[in-house]
Design an enzyme around this catalytic site. Structure first.
Site, PDB file in Angstrom:
ATOM      1  N   ARG A   1       0.866  -1.174   0.000  1.00 19.98           N
ATOM      2  CA  ARG A   1       0.000   0.000   0.000  1.00 19.98           C
ATOM      3  C   ARG A   1       0.907   1.229   0.000  1.00 19.98           C
ATOM      4  NH1 ARG A   1      -1.897  -3.616   3.899  1.00 19.98           N
ATOM      5  NH2 ARG A   1      -3.994  -4.435   3.497  1.00 19.98           N
TER       6      ARG A   1
ATOM      7  N   LYS B   1      -1.903  -2.053   7.331  1.00 17.75           N
ATOM      8  CA  LYS B   1      -3.333  -2.017   7.626  1.00 17.75           C
ATOM      9  C   LYS B   1      -3.702  -3.253   8.440  1.00 17.75           C
ATOM     10  CE  LYS B   1      -7.736  -1.220   5.306  1.00 17.75           C
ATOM     11  NZ  LYS B   1      -8.407  -1.074   4.002  1.00 17.75           N
TER      12      LYS B   1
ATOM     13  N   HIS C   1      -2.525   2.531  -5.864  1.00 15.18           N
ATOM     14  CA  HIS C   1      -3.344   1.340  -5.635  1.00 15.18           C
ATOM     15  C   HIS C   1      -3.575   0.572  -6.933  1.00 15.18           C
ATOM     16  CE1 HIS C   1      -5.139  -0.458  -2.115  1.00 15.18           C
ATOM     17  NE2 HIS C   1      -6.152  -0.888  -2.842  1.00 15.18           N
TER      18      HIS C   1
ATOM     19  N   ARG D   1      -0.826  -1.790  -7.069  1.00 18.68           N
ATOM     20  CA  ARG D   1      -1.116  -2.897  -6.142  1.00 18.68           C
ATOM     21  C   ARG D   1      -2.081  -3.888  -6.786  1.00 18.68           C
ATOM     22  NH1 ARG D   1      -1.191  -4.295  -0.588  1.00 18.68           N
ATOM     23  NH2 ARG D   1      -3.227  -4.867   0.255  1.00 18.68           N
TER      24      ARG D   1
ATOM     25  N   HIS E   1      -3.745  -8.735   3.388  1.00 17.68           N
ATOM     26  CA  HIS E   1      -5.194  -8.728   3.594  1.00 17.68           C
ATOM     27  C   HIS E   1      -5.548  -9.538   4.841  1.00 17.68           C
ATOM     28  CE1 HIS E   1      -5.997  -7.995  -0.963  1.00 17.68           C
ATOM     29  NE2 HIS E   1      -5.847  -6.869  -0.311  1.00 17.68           N
TER      30      HIS E   1
ATOM     31  N   TYR F   1      -9.302 -11.010  -7.018  1.00 18.67           N
ATOM     32  CA  TYR F   1      -8.319 -11.154  -8.080  1.00 18.67           C
ATOM     33  C   TYR F   1      -8.371 -12.531  -8.722  1.00 18.67           C
ATOM     34  CZ  TYR F   1      -6.526  -7.056  -5.695  1.00 18.67           C
ATOM     35  OH  TYR F   1      -6.397  -5.823  -5.122  1.00 18.67           O
TER      36      TYR F   1
END
Length: 207
Positions: free
Chosen positions: A74, A104, A170, A173, A196, A205
């Site tokens: 990120r 995150k 992003h 990413r 994640h 994805y």
């Protein structure tokens, strides 16, 4: 689909005569469209750093793009990379580990830099002229850590130079994650690399 599979198993094993879900149509959900760059666009982006006239800004832009493409970080994680987070002395099958600190979800993880990324970072460190612990620093106003907005502007400027008006970190990413999925890398590994917390997030994805 889980219930249908369960009842199908029950039927095949003689526990029931009919799968009650057979006559129920599946709910179709529209898959969310993801903005990604093509491989050709990524290569052009890698070579668009001369858009900046200052040598230090060129080196910084190249290093930033390479670290984003290499790791799928990120943008907030990239601007917080410290030089000490990169283990230049360790080589794992040609890849150099870099620690992503408290990304995150407040979870640390390790991702890997390609040879191109390490080379770009090394060249940038030769001209960055700062004693900041953070890798990416300003070229003016004290040479301190850059902001997320600055990193976004760098990628946006490079994107416009190659004809992609809405290019943002992003998108890189997304591009990295999509390429990994296309290569057949197990989705749980993609999840770990991207940081994640939920596998469901990574599943966007999957084909």
């Amino acid at each position: 689909s889980v219930l249908s599979a369960f009842f199908s198993w029950c039927k095949s094993n003689g526990y029931i005569d009919k799968n009650p879900c057979e006559s129920i149509g599946r709910i179709k959900c529209q898959k969310k469209e993801i903005d990604v760059l093509t491989k050709e666009q990524i290569e052009k982006l890698r070579n668009a750093f001369e858009t900046f006239t200052d040598r230090t800004e060129q080196a910084r832009a190249k290093a930033l793009v390479e670290i984003l493409i290499s790791t799928g970080m990120r943008v907030s994680e990239a601007v917080n990379v410290r030089i000490s987070d990169i283990d230049f002395n360790t080589n794992v099958y040609g890849l150099v580990p870099v620690k992503v600190v408290a990304g995150k979800g407040n979870k640390d993880r390790t991702v890997f830099l390609t040879t191109k990324a390490v080379s770009a970072i090394t060249e940038y460190m030769k001209v960055r002229n700062s004693d900041s612990e953070f890798l990416f620093v300003r070229t003016t106003n004290g040479n301190g850590q850059i902001t997320v907005r600055t990193a976004q502007n760098i990628v946006s400027t490079l994107g416009k130079a190659i004809g992609v008006d809405s290019c943002h970190p992003h998108m890189l990413r997304h591009s990295v994650a999509t390429e990994m999925a296309d290569m057949g890398i197990p989705v749980n590994l993609v999840q770990k690399m991207l940081g994640h917390s939920s596998l469901e997030t990574t599943m966007i994805y999957a084909k």
